[in-house]
Design a protein around this motif. Sequence first.
Motif, short mmCIF file in Angstrom:
data_model
loop_
_atom_site.label_atom_id
_atom_site.label_comp_id
_atom_site.label_asym_id
_atom_site.label_seq_id
_atom_site.Cartn_x
_atom_site.Cartn_y
_atom_site.Cartn_z
N ALA A 91 10.36 -8.27 -2.35
CA ALA A 91 11.29 -7.28 -2.72
C ALA A 91 10.56 -6.06 -3.64
O ALA A 91 10.12 -6.57 -4.76
N GLY A 92 10.47 -4.95 -3.21
CA GLY A 92 9.51 -4.10 -4.06
C GLY A 92 10.40 -3.77 -5.22
O GLY A 92 11.72 -3.78 -5.24
N GLU A 93 9.79 -3.04 -6.15
CA GLU A 93 10.55 -2.50 -7.40
C GLU A 93 9.97 -1.10 -7.80
O GLU A 93 8.60 -0.90 -7.61
N ASN A 94 10.70 -0.07 -8.19
CA ASN A 94 10.27 1.44 -8.66
C ASN A 94 9.35 1.88 -7.47
O ASN A 94 8.16 2.55 -7.83
N GLY A 95 9.48 1.53 -6.35
CA GLY A 95 8.74 2.30 -5.17
C GLY A 95 7.64 1.54 -4.97
O GLY A 95 6.69 2.14 -4.17
N CYS A 96 7.25 0.49 -5.54
CA CYS A 96 5.87 -0.23 -5.51
C CYS A 96 5.97 -1.57 -4.58
O CYS A 96 7.03 -2.56 -4.80
N VAL A 97 5.35 -1.59 -3.75
CA VAL A 97 5.43 -2.88 -2.62
C VAL A 97 4.98 -4.22 -3.84
O VAL A 97 4.01 -4.14 -4.29
N ARG A 98 5.57 -5.30 -3.47
CA ARG A 98 5.49 -6.48 -4.34
C ARG A 98 4.53 -7.43 -3.11
O ARG A 98 5.38 -7.74 -2.24
N VAL A 99 3.50 -7.80 -3.60
CA VAL A 99 2.80 -8.82 -2.70
C VAL A 99 3.09 -10.23 -2.92
O VAL A 99 3.21 -10.63 -3.91
N CYS A 100 3.38 -11.21 -1.98
CA CYS A 100 3.76 -12.59 -2.13
C CYS A 100 2.04 -13.15 -2.07
O CYS A 100 1.34 -12.99 -1.26
N HIS A 101 1.90 -13.77 -3.25
CA HIS A 101 0.43 -14.44 -3.36
C HIS A 101 0.69 -16.06 -3.61
O HIS A 101 0.68 -16.58 -2.47
N TYR A 102 1.09 -16.76 -4.73
CA TYR A 102 1.24 -18.31 -4.58
C TYR A 102 2.67 -18.46 -4.55
O TYR A 102 3.58 -17.61 -5.14
N GLY A 103 3.06 -19.44 -4.05
CA GLY A 103 4.52 -19.89 -3.94
C GLY A 103 4.63 -20.89 -4.70
O GLY A 103 3.83 -21.37 -5.44
N HIS A 104 5.82 -21.19 -5.07
CA HIS A 104 6.23 -22.15 -6.06
C HIS A 104 5.54 -23.57 -5.75
O HIS A 104 5.28 -24.40 -6.77
#
Lengths: 147, 67
Positions: free
Chosen positions: A91-104
């Motif tokens: 889920a992005g924030e402040n109009g910025c795309v959030r990248v999924c990198h390392y998972g738990h």
Amino acid sequence: MTNERYQIELGVLQNSTIKPKQYRFMDMNTSHPYLAVAIQTNSLRCYVVKIDLSDNYPYNIPKVFITSPKPLLTRSGGSMLSPSHSMHTLAGENGCVRVCHYGHADWAPNRITLYQIIIKVRIWLEMYECHLKTGRTLDEFLKGAAY
Amino acid sequence: MGLFDKKKTDDCVDLGEALAQTNSGRREVELVIGDDGELEAMTPAEAERSGKEKVGTTIGTKPYYAN
């Protein structure tokens, strides 16, 4: 992030392919520190990546955003601000795309540094540009590329 | 070769050229502050032309933590 960890991260970056003029630790003495990194893809396009260090990094997985260009869009002009498994976004924030990198399952505070996150984001950006060219999802390009 | 739908090895010319440019220093990017105060990424030539402030790290001159 402790000063000891900061020195480690800085040391790794100084000995990496990331040049000093590409990155800067910002607001480090506040409650919202982050690392800003300028990344250039193979196509010569330039992006700014923000790695949020505020949530007890490195013990929690840091949020990573593309802050420039803002917002990133899909090939068809759609938003990428919603979580998408196929596009490897959260889920992005402040109009910025959030990248999924390392998972738990993969995250290891004592083994993974900011440099490795930057490399993953660079790969994500290359795949994103492949998506812009072809319309195929990032997941399709990454299938079979175990990492 | 299947990862990027490449059919031939010479499909990787673009990547090879990119790596060569990187190694020769012809590909560079740096952080600057844009007109709206937001960070931007641009090539050194673009940064020079724009006159915008460069904000990349100057190692050894910026103590982020007090000792």
